[in-house]
Design a protein around this motif. Structure first.
Motif, PDB file in Angstrom:
ATOM      1  N   ASN A 133      -6.080  -0.968 -27.408  1.00 37.21           N
ATOM      2  CA  ASN A 133      -6.066   0.160 -26.469  1.00 37.21           C
ATOM      3  C   ASN A 133      -7.486   0.614 -26.137  1.00 37.21           C
ATOM      4  O   ASN A 133      -7.777   1.009 -24.995  1.00 37.21           O
ATOM      5  N   PHE A 134      -8.374   0.536 -27.121  1.00 34.46           N
ATOM      6  CA  PHE A 134      -9.776   0.893 -26.868  1.00 34.46           C
ATOM      7  C   PHE A 134     -10.402  -0.079 -25.872  1.00 34.46           C
ATOM      8  O   PHE A 134     -11.087   0.324 -24.929  1.00 34.46           O
ATOM      9  N   PHE A 135     -10.153  -1.368 -26.073  1.00 33.67           N
ATOM     10  CA  PHE A 135     -10.725  -2.362 -25.165  1.00 33.67           C
ATOM     11  C   PHE A 135     -10.110  -2.269 -23.771  1.00 33.67           C
ATOM     12  O   PHE A 135     -10.786  -2.548 -22.771  1.00 33.67           O
ATOM     13  N   LYS A 136      -8.845  -1.878 -23.686  1.00 37.69           N
ATOM     14  CA  LYS A 136      -8.228  -1.686 -22.372  1.00 37.69           C
ATOM     15  C   LYS A 136      -8.959  -0.594 -21.605  1.00 37.69           C
ATOM     16  O   LYS A 136      -9.252  -0.728 -20.410  1.00 37.69           O
ATOM     17  N   GLY A 137      -9.256   0.504 -22.287  1.00 38.78           N
ATOM     18  CA  GLY A 137      -9.982   1.587 -21.631  1.00 38.78           C
ATOM     19  C   GLY A 137     -11.392   1.196 -21.232  1.00 38.78           C
ATOM     20  O   GLY A 137     -11.875   1.566 -20.153  1.00 38.78           O
ATOM     21  N   VAL A 138     -12.069   0.416 -22.085  1.00 38.39           N
ATOM     22  CA  VAL A 138     -13.431  -0.027 -21.776  1.00 38.39           C
ATOM     23  C   VAL A 138     -13.440  -0.914 -20.536  1.00 38.39           C
ATOM     24  O   VAL A 138     -14.329  -0.801 -19.671  1.00 38.39           O
ATOM     25  N   LEU A 139     -12.458  -1.794 -20.415  1.00 34.21           N
ATOM     26  CA  LEU A 139     -12.425  -2.708 -19.281  1.00 34.21           C
ATOM     27  C   LEU A 139     -12.052  -2.008 -17.977  1.00 34.21           C
ATOM     28  O   LEU A 139     -12.562  -2.361 -16.911  1.00 34.21           O
ATOM     29  N   PHE A 140     -11.169  -1.015 -18.052  1.00 33.75           N
ATOM     30  CA  PHE A 140     -10.697  -0.369 -16.822  1.00 33.75           C
ATOM     31  C   PHE A 140     -11.604   0.777 -16.393  1.00 33.75           C
ATOM     32  O   PHE A 140     -11.568   1.182 -15.228  1.00 33.75           O
ATOM     33  N   PHE A 141     -12.427   1.292 -17.288  1.00 32.93           N
ATOM     34  CA  PHE A 141     -13.246   2.462 -16.975  1.00 32.93           C
ATOM     35  C   PHE A 141     -14.175   2.251 -15.785  1.00 32.93           C
ATOM     36  O   PHE A 141     -14.323   3.158 -14.952  1.00 32.93           O
ATOM     37  N   PRO A 142     -14.869   1.101 -15.627  1.00 32.61           N
ATOM     38  CA  PRO A 142     -15.785   0.957 -14.472  1.00 32.61           C
ATOM     39  C   PRO A 142     -15.095   1.117 -13.122  1.00 32.61           C
ATOM     40  O   PRO A 142     -15.732   1.591 -12.167  1.00 32.61           O
ATOM     41  N   TYR A 143     -13.819   0.754 -13.028  1.00 30.75           N
ATOM     42  CA  TYR A 143     -13.131   0.882 -11.743  1.00 30.75           C
ATOM     43  C   TYR A 143     -12.894   2.339 -11.368  1.00 30.75           C
ATOM     44  O   TYR A 143     -12.709   2.653 -10.195  1.00 30.75           O
ATOM     45  N   ALA A 191     -23.779  -9.160  -6.757  1.00 35.79           N
ATOM     46  CA  ALA A 191     -22.492  -9.767  -7.065  1.00 35.79           C
ATOM     47  C   ALA A 191     -22.096  -9.503  -8.511  1.00 35.79           C
ATOM     48  O   ALA A 191     -20.912  -9.301  -8.824  1.00 35.79           O
ATOM     49  N   GLY A 192     -23.084  -9.488  -9.413  1.00 30.76           N
ATOM     50  CA  GLY A 192     -22.779  -9.153 -10.802  1.00 30.76           C
ATOM     51  C   GLY A 192     -22.277  -7.731 -10.955  1.00 30.76           C
ATOM     52  O   GLY A 192     -21.402  -7.451 -11.792  1.00 30.76           O
ATOM     53  N   VAL A 193     -22.811  -6.812 -10.164  1.00 33.75           N
ATOM     54  CA  VAL A 193     -22.315  -5.429 -10.189  1.00 33.75           C
ATOM     55  C   VAL A 193     -20.849  -5.379  -9.760  1.00 33.75           C
ATOM     56  O   VAL A 193     -20.038  -4.657 -10.345  1.00 33.75           O
ATOM     57  N   SER A 194     -20.483  -6.151  -8.746  1.00 38.46           N
ATOM     58  CA  SER A 194     -19.091  -6.169  -8.290  1.00 38.46           C
ATOM     59  C   SER A 194     -18.170  -6.758  -9.356  1.00 38.46           C
ATOM     60  O   SER A 194     -17.023  -6.315  -9.497  1.00 38.46           O
ATOM     61  N   VAL A 195     -18.660  -7.734 -10.122  1.00 39.75           N
ATOM     62  CA  VAL A 195     -17.858  -8.268 -11.227  1.00 39.75           C
ATOM     63  C   VAL A 195     -17.601  -7.188 -12.259  1.00 39.75           C
ATOM     64  O   VAL A 195     -16.471  -7.001 -12.726  1.00 39.75           O
ATOM     65  N   TRP A 196     -18.653  -6.458 -12.615  1.00 37.89           N
ATOM     66  CA  TRP A 196     -18.506  -5.389 -13.609  1.00 37.89           C
ATOM     67  C   TRP A 196     -17.545  -4.302 -13.129  1.00 37.89           C
ATOM     68  O   TRP A 196     -16.789  -3.744 -13.919  1.00 37.89           O
ATOM     69  N   ARG A 197     -17.570  -4.027 -11.841  1.00 37.56           N
ATOM     70  CA  ARG A 197     -16.758  -2.920 -11.344  1.00 37.56           C
ATOM     71  C   ARG A 197     -15.295  -3.282 -11.160  1.00 37.56           C
ATOM     72  O   ARG A 197     -14.407  -2.491 -11.510  1.00 37.56           O
ATOM     73  N   TYR A 198     -14.993  -4.464 -10.630  1.00 32.73           N
ATOM     74  CA  TYR A 198     -13.624  -4.780 -10.225  1.00 32.73           C
ATOM     75  C   TYR A 198     -12.859  -5.632 -11.224  1.00 32.73           C
ATOM     76  O   TYR A 198     -11.686  -5.925 -10.989  1.00 32.73           O
ATOM     77  N   THR A 199     -13.475  -6.039 -12.317  1.00 33.64           N
ATOM     78  CA  THR A 199     -12.733  -6.790 -13.332  1.00 33.64           C
ATOM     79  C   THR A 199     -11.595  -5.954 -13.903  1.00 33.64           C
ATOM     80  O   THR A 199     -10.513  -6.472 -14.198  1.00 33.64           O
ATOM     81  N   GLY A 200     -11.813  -4.656 -14.049  1.00 31.46           N
ATOM     82  CA  GLY A 200     -10.787  -3.786 -14.613  1.00 31.46           C
ATOM     83  C   GLY A 200      -9.531  -3.713 -13.765  1.00 31.46           C
ATOM     84  O   GLY A 200      -8.420  -3.651 -14.293  1.00 31.46           O
ATOM     85  N   ASN A 202      -8.292  -6.113 -11.713  1.00 32.47           N
ATOM     86  CA  ASN A 202      -7.540  -7.351 -11.917  1.00 32.47           C
ATOM     87  C   ASN A 202      -6.967  -7.415 -13.323  1.00 32.47           C
ATOM     88  O   ASN A 202      -5.873  -7.945 -13.528  1.00 32.47           O
ATOM     89  N   PHE A 203      -7.685  -6.871 -14.285  1.00 33.70           N
ATOM     90  CA  PHE A 203      -7.201  -6.858 -15.666  1.00 33.70           C
ATOM     91  C   PHE A 203      -5.899  -6.076 -15.783  1.00 33.70           C
ATOM     92  O   PHE A 203      -4.942  -6.528 -16.420  1.00 33.70           O
ATOM     93  N   VAL A 204      -5.832  -4.913 -15.149  1.00 34.67           N
ATOM     94  CA  VAL A 204      -4.618  -4.101 -15.211  1.00 34.67           C
ATOM     95  C   VAL A 204      -3.453  -4.802 -14.519  1.00 34.67           C
ATOM     96  O   VAL A 204      -2.308  -4.789 -15.005  1.00 34.67           O
ATOM     97  N   LEU A 205      -3.710  -5.434 -13.374  1.00 38.90           N
ATOM     98  CA  LEU A 205      -2.649  -6.158 -12.673  1.00 38.90           C
ATOM     99  C   LEU A 205      -2.115  -7.308 -13.528  1.00 38.90           C
ATOM    100  O   LEU A 205      -0.890  -7.488 -13.652  1.00 38.90           O
ATOM    101  N   PHE A 206      -3.005  -8.071 -14.125  1.00 38.48           N
ATOM    102  CA  PHE A 206      -2.573  -9.204 -14.944  1.00 38.48           C
ATOM    103  C   PHE A 206      -1.860  -8.729 -16.208  1.00 38.48           C
ATOM    104  O   PHE A 206      -0.858  -9.321 -16.622  1.00 38.48           O
ATOM    105  N   LEU A 207      -2.372  -7.666 -16.816  1.00 44.39           N
ATOM    106  CA  LEU A 207      -1.758  -7.174 -18.050  1.00 44.39           C
ATOM    107  C   LEU A 207      -0.341  -6.675 -17.797  1.00 44.39           C
ATOM    108  O   LEU A 207       0.582  -6.944 -18.581  1.00 44.39           O
TER     109      LEU A 207
END
Length: 322
Positions: A133-143, A191-200, A202-207
């Motif tokens: 749950n902690f890692f879920k929040g870390v990944l989704f927070f940038p979005y 482009a790296g900034v966009s990866v950091w921002r939008y990974t969360g 896609n992560f929520v959709l896949f999860l």
């Protein structure tokens, strides 16, 4: 021997009165015309407000944009001079207007990286992992962070002697390069900034898609001796195919219409100008609202065409894992 006389009543078959026929089933009465009318029109009352908002804020502006693209309007003058398809001819005959699409290649490559990273983390965290749950929040927070704030944060992150250079100095690497000073390094950084921002996202959709797969399939796969890779290949990947297709469509359209991060961090300088930044400059810096509207229409058509091709190549079929 004389014939034996028998009773006629016992010899004859006694026939009773004919059985009464069963009454026909009652014919269902038709509902009143007024009730039928209300049953058919009630859903439209609930749809009235959303449809009105959709037409007002989506279809009407698109129609106005198409109309403006056929004029030479400067965005200020009340006079609209109809010039036909001259704006579209200018767009397709000026190569520099389409060269900015090469910048979208950086973001398209970044989209592939973010989809792969999001799928990896979603698969790992869908199982029983400590602190998931902690890692879920870390990944989704940038979005959840505002794009303007992200732009300013990473503007200081990539500046000379900034955060990135300080972190590299801790590992003994002295960097004196300007991360946003050249076209190649600036586009890779953005482009790296966009990866950091939008990974969360896609992560929520896949999860969510992975967690919707019945758990009995994993139990049956474990009984058959399947490892995690086999479960991903034969259960997870087919089960999330519709969501994966949606993520690809959003990534391609987003790569073609990047605006926020490069506009805030570089303003389109050092070869980081995208098609949308160029369109905004045509409209508000050079006062060519008609030409900018035509460019926006062209971008819309390109995104629709890419989406149609992707849907044809990867149809959204129903997946049956059982």
């Amino acid at each position: 021997m004389p014939p034996t006389h028998t009773d006629g009543r016992s010899a004859a078959k006694v026939v009773g009165p004919p059985a009464a026929a069963a009454p026909p089933p009652p014919t269902p009465s038709r509902p009143p015309r007024r009730a039928t009318f209300w049953r058919r029109t009630t859903p439209w009352f609930f749809l009235a407000a959303p449809l009105a908002l959709l037409v007002t804020f989506t279809y009407a502006p698109v129609a106005n944009m198409v109309a403006y693209s056929l004029t030479d309007w400067d965005g200020v003058s009340p006079d609209l001079n109809y010039i036909g398809a001259d704006n579209y001819i200018e767009i397709f005959t000026r190569p520099e207007l389409f060269q900015v699409f090469f910048v979208s290649g950086y973001y398209l490559a970044a989209s592939a990286v973010q989809i792969a990273a999001a799928l990896y983390f979603a698969t790992i965290l869908s199982f029983n992992v400590r602190f998931r749950n902690f890692f879920k929040g870390v990944l989704f927070f940038p979005y959840l962070i505002n794009g303007v704030a992200i732009g300013f944060v990473f503007l200081y992150f990539f500046q000379d002697g900034g955060t990135l250079d300080s972190v590299l100095a801790l590992f003994g690497h002295e960097s004196d390069r300007a991360w946003l000073g050249t076209s190649n390094s600036a586009n890779i950084s953005l482009a790296g900034v966009s990866v950091w921002r939008y990974t969360g996202l896609n992560f929520v959709l896949f999860l969510g898609a992975i967690q919707s797969i019945p758990g009995e399939l994993y139990e049956a796969a474990e009984l058959d001796g399947a490892n995690r890779w086999h479960q991903f290949r034969y259960i997870i990947a087919p089960g999330i195919r519709p969501v994966l297709s949606l993520s690809v469509i959003l990534s391609i359209s987003g790569s073609l219409s990047v605006f926020e991060i490069p506009y805030i961090m570089t303003g389109g300088a050092t070869g980081t100008e995208t098609f949308v930044i160029q369109t905004v400059k045509l409209a508000f810096q050079f006062n060519k609202m008609g030409l900018a509207s035509a460019a926006a229409v062209v971008l819309l058509l390109i995104i629709l065409a890419v989406t149609w091709v992707q849907r044809r190549l990867v149809p959204d079929d129903r997946v049956d894992l059982v």
